[in-house]
Design a protein around this motif. Sequence first.
Motif, PDB file in Angstrom:
ATOM      1  N   ASN A  57       0.796  -1.236   0.000  1.00  0.00           N
ATOM      2  CA  ASN A  57       0.000   0.000   0.000  1.00  0.00           C
ATOM      3  C   ASN A  57       0.825   1.281   0.000  1.00  0.00           C
ATOM      4  OD1 ASN A  57      -2.584  -1.418   0.353  1.00  0.00           O
ATOM      5  ND2 ASN A  57      -1.902  -1.773   2.455  1.00  0.00           N
ATOM      6  N   TYR A  76      -7.443   1.058   0.580  1.00  0.00           N
ATOM      7  CA  TYR A  76      -8.537   0.239   0.082  1.00  0.00           C
ATOM      8  C   TYR A  76      -8.778  -0.917   1.040  1.00  0.00           C
ATOM      9  CZ  TYR A  76      -7.792   2.925  -4.172  1.00  0.00           C
ATOM     10  OH  TYR A  76      -7.661   3.944  -5.072  1.00  0.00           O
ATOM     11  N   THR A  79      -5.027  -5.383   0.739  1.00  0.00           N
ATOM     12  CA  THR A  79      -3.666  -4.912   0.523  1.00  0.00           C
ATOM     13  C   THR A  79      -3.386  -4.756  -0.966  1.00  0.00           C
ATOM     14  OG1 THR A  79      -2.901  -6.013   2.532  1.00  0.00           O
ATOM     15  CG2 THR A  79      -1.225  -5.390   0.914  1.00  0.00           C
ATOM     16  N   TYR A  80      -2.883  -3.597  -1.338  1.00  0.00           N
ATOM     17  CA  TYR A  80      -2.438  -3.331  -2.704  1.00  0.00           C
ATOM     18  C   TYR A  80      -0.915  -3.434  -2.724  1.00  0.00           C
ATOM     19  CZ  TYR A  80      -6.927  -1.957  -4.676  1.00  0.00           C
ATOM     20  OH  TYR A  80      -8.203  -1.979  -5.166  1.00  0.00           O
ATOM     21  N   ILE A  99      -3.572  -6.919  -6.187  1.00  0.00           N
ATOM     22  CA  ILE A  99      -4.410  -6.767  -4.997  1.00  0.00           C
ATOM     23  C   ILE A  99      -4.453  -8.092  -4.250  1.00  0.00           C
ATOM     24  CG2 ILE A  99      -6.684  -6.118  -4.138  1.00  0.00           C
ATOM     25  CD1 ILE A  99      -7.043  -4.676  -6.917  1.00  0.00           C
ATOM     26  N   GLN A 110     -12.557  -6.532  -6.181  1.00  0.00           N
ATOM     27  CA  GLN A 110     -11.182  -6.097  -6.373  1.00  0.00           C
ATOM     28  C   GLN A 110     -10.175  -7.218  -6.145  1.00  0.00           C
ATOM     29  OE1 GLN A 110     -10.325  -2.715  -3.879  1.00  0.00           O
ATOM     30  NE2 GLN A 110     -12.187  -1.647  -4.448  1.00  0.00           N
ATOM     31  N   PHE A 115      -3.661  -3.977 -10.879  1.00  0.00           N
ATOM     32  CA  PHE A 115      -4.159  -2.601 -10.922  1.00  0.00           C
ATOM     33  C   PHE A 115      -3.137  -1.666 -11.547  1.00  0.00           C
ATOM     34  CE2 PHE A 115      -1.805  -2.553  -6.927  1.00  0.00           C
ATOM     35  CZ  PHE A 115      -1.211  -1.303  -6.906  1.00  0.00           C
ATOM     36  N   ARG A 130      -8.642  -1.709 -12.735  1.00  0.00           N
ATOM     37  CA  ARG A 130      -8.299  -3.053 -12.285  1.00  0.00           C
ATOM     38  C   ARG A 130      -8.588  -4.037 -13.406  1.00  0.00           C
ATOM     39  NH1 ARG A 130     -11.269  -0.325  -8.418  1.00  0.00           N
ATOM     40  NH2 ARG A 130     -10.102   0.251  -6.531  1.00  0.00           N
ATOM     41  N   SER A 140      -1.263  -9.843 -11.409  1.00  0.00           N
ATOM     42  CA  SER A 140      -0.451  -8.699 -11.003  1.00  0.00           C
ATOM     43  C   SER A 140       0.244  -8.101 -12.208  1.00  0.00           C
ATOM     44  CB  SER A 140       0.609  -9.109  -9.976  1.00  0.00           C
ATOM     45  OG  SER A 140       1.348  -7.990  -9.516  1.00  0.00           O
TER      46      SER A 140
END
Length: 338
Positions: A57, A76, A79-80, A99, A110, A115, A130, A140
Amino acid sequence: NCSYIIAGSDGSTILLKIDEYGNEIWSRNYSDVPGSHWGKSVTKTSDGGYIIGAHQNTIIKTDSTGLLEWYYKLSYGYTYYVEEVIQTFAGDYIVVGGIGGDPGTGGHAQRGQAFILSMSEGGGVQWIKRYGILNTPDDSFWGIVQADDGGFVLAGAKLQNRNFEFYDHFWIMKTDENGNEVWSHELGGTLWDEAMSIVRLSDDSYILAGKKSLSSTNLNLFIVRVASDGTIMWQNDHGSGIYDTGLSLTLAENENTITVVGYTRSNSSNPFDYRIWGVDVSNGQILWNKIHGGNQDDKASGVVETYDNGFAVVGRSYSYGDPYVHWIVKTDQIGNLE
Protein backbone atom coordinates in the motif's frame (compact mmCIF):
# COMPACT_ATOMS: atom_id res chain seq x y z
CA ASN A 1 31.53 10.17 -11.27
CA CYS A 2 29.21 7.19 -11.58
CA SER A 3 26.79 6.13 -8.85
CA TYR A 4 23.83 3.80 -8.35
CA ILE A 5 20.61 3.93 -6.34
CA ILE A 6 19.17 0.76 -4.82
CA ALA A 7 15.85 0.25 -3.01
CA GLY A 8 15.43 -2.64 -0.60
CA SER A 9 14.61 -3.55 2.97
CA ASP A 10 16.20 -4.01 6.37
CA GLY A 11 12.81 -4.65 7.98
CA SER A 12 11.35 -1.50 6.40
CA THR A 13 12.10 0.35 3.18
CA ILE A 14 15.67 1.51 2.63
CA LEU A 15 17.36 3.54 -0.11
CA LEU A 16 21.09 3.22 -0.75
CA LYS A 17 23.47 5.21 -2.94
CA ILE A 18 26.80 3.63 -3.87
CA ASP A 19 29.73 4.76 -6.00
CA GLU A 20 31.13 2.96 -9.05
CA TYR A 21 33.18 0.66 -6.81
CA GLY A 22 30.27 -0.37 -4.59
CA ASN A 23 31.18 1.90 -1.66
CA GLU A 24 28.29 3.45 0.24
CA ILE A 25 27.75 7.18 -0.27
CA TRP A 26 24.61 7.39 1.85
CA SER A 27 21.76 5.20 3.05
CA ARG A 28 18.27 6.05 4.29
CA ASN A 29 15.76 4.08 6.31
CA TYR A 30 12.04 4.95 6.21
CA SER A 31 10.92 3.21 9.39
CA ASP A 32 8.97 6.36 10.31
CA VAL A 33 6.54 5.60 7.48
CA PRO A 34 3.76 3.63 9.18
CA GLY A 35 2.79 0.07 8.40
CA SER A 36 4.62 -2.79 6.75
CA HIS A 37 6.60 -1.84 3.61
CA TRP A 38 9.81 -2.59 1.76
CA GLY A 39 11.42 -1.18 -1.36
CA LYS A 40 10.44 -3.04 -4.54
CA SER A 41 11.42 -0.42 -7.15
CA VAL A 42 12.97 3.03 -7.41
CA THR A 43 12.78 5.57 -10.24
CA LYS A 44 14.54 8.92 -10.56
CA THR A 45 12.13 11.85 -10.88
CA SER A 46 12.36 15.05 -12.90
CA ASP A 47 13.31 17.11 -9.81
CA GLY A 48 16.35 14.88 -9.14
CA GLY A 49 14.65 12.95 -6.35
CA TYR A 50 13.33 9.39 -6.24
CA ILE A 51 9.94 7.66 -6.15
CA ILE A 52 9.87 4.25 -4.43
CA GLY A 53 7.32 1.51 -4.87
CA ALA A 54 7.25 0.09 -1.36
CA HIS A 55 4.98 -2.94 -1.75
CA GLN A 56 2.23 -3.00 0.90
CA ASN A 57 0.00 0.00 0.00
CA THR A 58 3.00 2.35 0.13
CA ILE A 59 4.59 4.93 -2.18
CA ILE A 60 7.55 7.01 -0.90
CA LYS A 61 8.96 10.20 -2.48
CA THR A 62 12.42 11.52 -1.54
CA ASP A 63 14.72 14.36 -2.53
CA SER A 64 18.03 13.86 -4.34
CA THR A 65 19.79 12.79 -1.13
CA GLY A 66 17.12 10.28 -0.12
CA LEU A 67 15.47 12.45 2.52
CA LEU A 68 11.74 11.85 2.84
CA GLU A 69 9.52 14.43 1.13
CA TRP A 70 6.17 12.63 1.33
CA TYR A 71 4.59 9.21 1.40
CA TYR A 72 1.16 7.91 0.49
CA LYS A 73 -0.69 4.87 1.80
CA LEU A 74 -3.34 3.38 -0.48
CA SER A 75 -6.45 2.96 1.66
CA TYR A 76 -8.54 0.24 0.08
CA GLY A 77 -10.21 -2.75 1.70
CA TYR A 78 -7.43 -5.17 0.78
CA THR A 79 -3.67 -4.91 0.52
CA TYR A 80 -2.44 -3.33 -2.70
CA TYR A 81 1.01 -4.71 -3.45
CA VAL A 82 2.90 -1.89 -5.19
CA GLU A 83 5.47 -3.34 -7.59
CA GLU A 84 6.60 -0.31 -9.62
CA VAL A 85 6.06 3.46 -9.81
CA ILE A 86 7.11 5.64 -12.75
CA GLN A 87 6.80 9.35 -13.48
CA THR A 88 4.80 10.25 -16.57
CA PHE A 89 5.74 12.73 -19.30
CA ALA A 90 3.33 15.17 -17.61
CA GLY A 91 4.99 14.80 -14.19
CA ASP A 92 2.35 12.68 -12.47
CA TYR A 93 2.98 9.12 -11.25
CA ILE A 94 1.68 5.74 -12.39
CA VAL A 95 1.58 2.91 -9.84
CA VAL A 96 1.14 -0.77 -10.73
CA GLY A 97 0.86 -4.02 -8.82
CA GLY A 98 -1.65 -6.58 -7.59
CA ILE A 99 -4.41 -6.77 -5.00
CA GLY A 100 -4.00 -9.28 -2.18
CA GLY A 101 -6.40 -11.25 -0.04
CA ASP A 102 -7.41 -14.90 -0.16
CA PRO A 103 -10.37 -15.56 -2.47
CA GLY A 104 -13.72 -16.08 -0.82
CA THR A 105 -16.76 -18.02 -1.95
CA GLY A 106 -18.84 -14.85 -2.03
CA GLY A 107 -16.52 -13.10 -4.48
CA HIS A 108 -15.07 -9.60 -4.31
CA ALA A 109 -14.90 -6.82 -6.88
CA GLN A 110 -11.18 -6.10 -6.37
CA ARG A 111 -9.43 -8.99 -4.69
CA GLY A 112 -6.96 -10.87 -6.89
CA GLN A 113 -6.84 -8.37 -9.74
CA ALA A 114 -3.92 -6.38 -11.16
CA PHE A 115 -4.16 -2.60 -10.92
CA ILE A 116 -2.86 0.54 -12.60
CA LEU A 117 -3.28 3.80 -10.68
CA SER A 118 -2.59 7.45 -11.51
CA MET A 119 -1.35 9.70 -8.72
CA SER A 120 -0.54 13.40 -8.54
CA GLU A 121 2.46 14.94 -6.79
CA GLY A 122 1.92 14.51 -3.05
CA GLY A 123 -0.21 11.40 -3.40
CA GLY A 124 -3.69 12.28 -4.65
CA VAL A 125 -5.27 9.37 -6.55
CA GLN A 126 -6.57 10.55 -9.94
CA TRP A 127 -7.90 7.26 -11.27
CA ILE A 128 -7.51 3.52 -10.84
CA LYS A 129 -8.27 0.63 -13.19
CA ARG A 130 -8.30 -3.05 -12.28
CA TYR A 131 -7.80 -5.97 -14.67
CA GLY A 132 -7.78 -9.74 -14.48
CA ILE A 133 -9.99 -12.42 -13.00
CA LEU A 134 -12.03 -11.45 -9.94
CA ASN A 135 -11.66 -13.09 -6.55
CA THR A 136 -8.35 -14.89 -7.09
CA PRO A 137 -4.95 -14.40 -5.43
CA ASP A 138 -2.86 -14.30 -8.57
CA ASP A 139 -3.08 -11.46 -11.13
CA SER A 140 -0.45 -8.70 -11.00
CA PHE A 141 1.39 -6.11 -13.06
CA TRP A 142 5.14 -6.24 -12.34
CA GLY A 143 6.49 -3.55 -14.64
CA ILE A 144 5.40 -0.57 -16.74
CA VAL A 145 6.74 1.89 -19.31
CA GLN A 146 5.07 4.87 -20.96
CA ALA A 147 4.46 4.71 -24.71
CA ASP A 148 5.16 7.51 -27.19
CA ASP A 149 1.42 8.22 -27.47
CA GLY A 150 1.09 8.81 -23.73
CA GLY A 151 -0.40 5.41 -22.97
CA PHE A 152 1.27 2.63 -21.01
CA VAL A 153 2.56 -0.88 -21.68
CA LEU A 154 2.55 -3.31 -18.77
CA ALA A 155 4.25 -6.61 -17.94
CA GLY A 156 2.55 -9.05 -15.62
CA ALA A 157 0.93 -12.39 -14.90
CA LYS A 158 -2.74 -13.22 -15.41
CA LEU A 159 -4.55 -16.32 -14.18
CA GLN A 160 -5.61 -18.60 -17.03
CA ASN A 161 -8.98 -19.35 -15.46
CA ARG A 162 -10.55 -19.41 -12.05
CA ASN A 163 -10.02 -23.10 -11.31
CA PHE A 164 -7.82 -22.71 -8.20
CA GLU A 165 -4.85 -24.41 -9.86
CA PHE A 166 -3.39 -20.89 -10.17
CA TYR A 167 -1.62 -21.40 -13.51
CA ASP A 168 -0.91 -18.04 -15.11
CA HIS A 169 0.01 -16.46 -18.43
CA PHE A 170 2.86 -14.18 -19.50
CA TRP A 171 0.78 -11.00 -19.79
CA ILE A 172 1.41 -7.92 -21.94
CA MET A 173 -1.16 -5.10 -21.91
CA LYS A 174 -1.31 -1.71 -23.62
CA THR A 175 -3.57 1.00 -22.19
CA ASP A 176 -4.34 4.56 -23.20
CA GLU A 177 -3.31 7.53 -21.04
CA ASN A 178 -6.33 6.95 -18.78
CA GLY A 179 -5.61 3.27 -18.13
CA ASN A 180 -8.20 1.87 -20.56
CA GLU A 181 -7.17 -1.31 -22.35
CA VAL A 182 -6.04 -0.92 -25.99
CA TRP A 183 -4.67 -4.43 -26.62
CA SER A 184 -3.51 -7.40 -24.60
CA HIS A 185 -1.58 -10.67 -25.08
CA GLU A 186 -1.51 -13.74 -22.84
CA LEU A 187 1.40 -15.97 -23.85
CA GLY A 188 2.89 -19.24 -22.67
CA GLY A 189 1.63 -22.74 -22.07
CA THR A 190 -0.68 -24.35 -19.53
CA LEU A 191 1.41 -23.89 -16.36
CA TRP A 192 3.28 -20.92 -14.79
CA ASP A 193 4.30 -18.16 -17.20
CA GLU A 194 5.01 -14.59 -16.04
CA ALA A 195 6.30 -11.33 -17.53
CA MET A 196 8.43 -9.69 -14.84
CA SER A 197 10.15 -6.69 -16.49
CA ILE A 198 9.83 -4.46 -19.56
CA VAL A 199 11.90 -1.90 -21.50
CA ARG A 200 10.91 0.46 -24.33
CA LEU A 201 13.05 0.93 -27.45
CA SER A 202 13.39 4.14 -29.47
CA ASP A 203 11.05 2.77 -32.19
CA ASP A 204 8.32 2.42 -29.51
CA SER A 205 8.57 -1.36 -29.47
CA TYR A 206 8.98 -3.24 -26.20
CA ILE A 207 10.96 -6.18 -24.85
CA LEU A 208 9.73 -8.17 -21.85
CA ALA A 209 11.46 -10.87 -19.83
CA GLY A 210 10.15 -13.46 -17.39
CA LYS A 211 9.64 -17.18 -17.27
CA LYS A 212 7.94 -19.97 -19.22
CA SER A 213 7.07 -23.38 -17.79
CA LEU A 214 8.12 -26.38 -19.87
CA SER A 215 6.79 -28.73 -17.19
CA SER A 216 5.83 -28.60 -13.53
CA THR A 217 9.55 -28.87 -12.63
CA ASN A 218 11.32 -27.04 -15.49
CA LEU A 219 11.23 -23.30 -16.23
CA ASN A 220 12.96 -21.34 -18.99
CA LEU A 221 13.81 -17.69 -19.44
CA PHE A 222 11.07 -16.24 -21.69
CA ILE A 223 11.68 -13.06 -23.71
CA VAL A 224 9.28 -11.32 -26.10
CA ARG A 225 9.49 -8.28 -28.37
CA VAL A 226 6.23 -6.57 -29.30
CA ALA A 227 5.59 -3.64 -31.66
CA SER A 228 3.67 -0.51 -30.65
CA ASP A 229 0.49 -1.86 -32.30
CA GLY A 230 0.70 -5.11 -30.33
CA THR A 231 2.21 -7.27 -33.07
CA ILE A 232 4.54 -9.93 -31.65
CA MET A 233 7.89 -9.41 -33.40
CA TRP A 234 9.57 -12.44 -31.84
CA GLN A 235 9.39 -14.66 -28.76
CA ASN A 236 11.98 -17.10 -27.44
CA ASP A 237 12.63 -19.20 -24.39
CA HIS A 238 16.07 -20.31 -23.22
CA GLY A 239 17.40 -22.52 -20.46
CA SER A 240 19.99 -25.10 -19.60
CA GLY A 241 18.95 -26.15 -16.10
CA ILE A 242 15.70 -27.09 -14.48
CA TYR A 243 14.87 -23.57 -13.38
CA ASP A 244 15.86 -20.49 -15.42
CA THR A 245 13.88 -17.32 -14.89
CA GLY A 246 14.40 -13.65 -15.72
CA LEU A 247 13.45 -10.93 -13.25
CA SER A 248 14.92 -7.73 -14.69
CA LEU A 249 16.39 -6.43 -17.94
CA THR A 250 18.22 -3.38 -19.23
CA LEU A 251 18.71 -2.06 -22.77
CA ALA A 252 22.17 -1.20 -24.08
CA GLU A 253 22.66 2.43 -25.06
CA ASN A 254 23.12 1.42 -28.71
CA GLU A 255 19.96 -0.76 -28.50
CA ASN A 256 21.71 -3.76 -30.06
CA THR A 257 21.43 -5.96 -26.98
CA ILE A 258 19.43 -6.41 -23.82
CA THR A 259 20.84 -7.90 -20.65
CA VAL A 260 18.55 -10.02 -18.50
CA VAL A 261 19.24 -11.14 -14.93
CA GLY A 262 17.51 -13.70 -12.76
CA TYR A 263 18.44 -17.05 -11.32
CA THR A 264 19.06 -20.67 -12.23
CA ARG A 265 19.87 -24.08 -10.80
CA SER A 266 20.95 -27.30 -12.45
CA ASN A 267 18.85 -29.68 -10.36
CA SER A 268 16.38 -29.58 -7.50
CA SER A 269 19.01 -30.38 -4.86
CA ASN A 270 21.35 -27.54 -5.86
CA PRO A 271 21.08 -23.92 -4.69
CA PHE A 272 20.02 -21.07 -6.99
CA ASP A 273 22.68 -18.84 -8.58
CA TYR A 274 22.65 -15.44 -10.25
CA ARG A 275 22.31 -15.81 -14.02
CA ILE A 276 23.02 -13.06 -16.57
CA TRP A 277 22.06 -13.36 -20.23
CA GLY A 278 23.08 -11.13 -23.15
CA VAL A 279 20.35 -11.18 -25.81
CA ASP A 280 20.28 -9.97 -29.44
CA VAL A 281 17.55 -7.33 -29.76
CA SER A 282 16.90 -8.20 -33.41
CA ASN A 283 15.90 -11.83 -32.86
CA GLY A 284 15.92 -12.72 -29.16
CA GLN A 285 18.81 -15.17 -29.41
CA ILE A 286 21.30 -15.60 -26.57
CA LEU A 287 24.71 -14.01 -27.24
CA TRP A 288 26.32 -15.03 -23.96
CA ASN A 289 25.35 -16.06 -20.43
CA LYS A 290 27.16 -16.25 -17.11
CA ILE A 291 26.40 -17.79 -13.70
CA HIS A 292 27.64 -16.40 -10.37
CA GLY A 293 26.98 -17.46 -6.80
CA GLY A 294 28.04 -19.38 -3.75
CA ASN A 295 26.92 -22.51 -1.94
CA GLN A 296 23.50 -21.19 -0.87
CA ASP A 297 20.61 -19.56 -2.74
CA ASP A 298 21.54 -16.37 -4.65
CA LYS A 299 18.92 -14.63 -6.83
CA ALA A 300 19.53 -11.55 -8.98
CA SER A 301 16.61 -9.11 -9.25
CA GLY A 302 17.96 -5.91 -10.84
CA VAL A 303 20.45 -4.76 -13.48
CA VAL A 304 21.68 -1.53 -15.08
CA GLU A 305 24.30 -0.83 -17.72
CA THR A 306 27.36 0.91 -16.28
CA TYR A 307 29.47 3.78 -17.60
CA ASP A 308 32.05 1.35 -19.07
CA ASN A 309 29.42 -0.80 -20.86
CA GLY A 310 29.51 -3.44 -18.14
CA PHE A 311 26.68 -4.18 -15.74
CA ALA A 312 25.80 -3.68 -12.08
CA VAL A 313 23.64 -6.53 -10.80
CA VAL A 314 21.80 -6.56 -7.47
CA GLY A 315 19.91 -9.29 -5.67
CA ARG A 316 19.66 -11.33 -2.51
CA SER A 317 22.37 -13.73 -1.37
CA TYR A 318 22.23 -16.40 1.33
CA SER A 319 25.79 -17.45 0.44
CA TYR A 320 27.44 -14.29 1.72
CA GLY A 321 25.26 -13.29 4.69
CA ASP A 322 23.25 -14.67 7.59
CA PRO A 323 20.41 -15.01 6.99
CA TYR A 324 20.97 -13.01 3.76
CA VAL A 325 22.49 -9.83 2.35
CA HIS A 326 21.82 -7.57 -0.62
CA TRP A 327 24.56 -8.73 -2.99
CA ILE A 328 25.83 -6.32 -5.67
CA VAL A 329 28.20 -7.48 -8.37
CA LYS A 330 29.94 -5.54 -11.17
CA THR A 331 30.62 -7.34 -14.44
CA ASP A 332 32.25 -6.53 -17.76
CA GLN A 333 30.27 -6.25 -21.00
CA ILE A 334 29.83 -10.04 -21.31
CA GLY A 335 28.93 -10.75 -17.70
CA ASN A 336 32.32 -11.71 -16.24
CA LEU A 337 32.97 -10.58 -12.67
CA GLU A 338 35.47 -7.74 -12.31
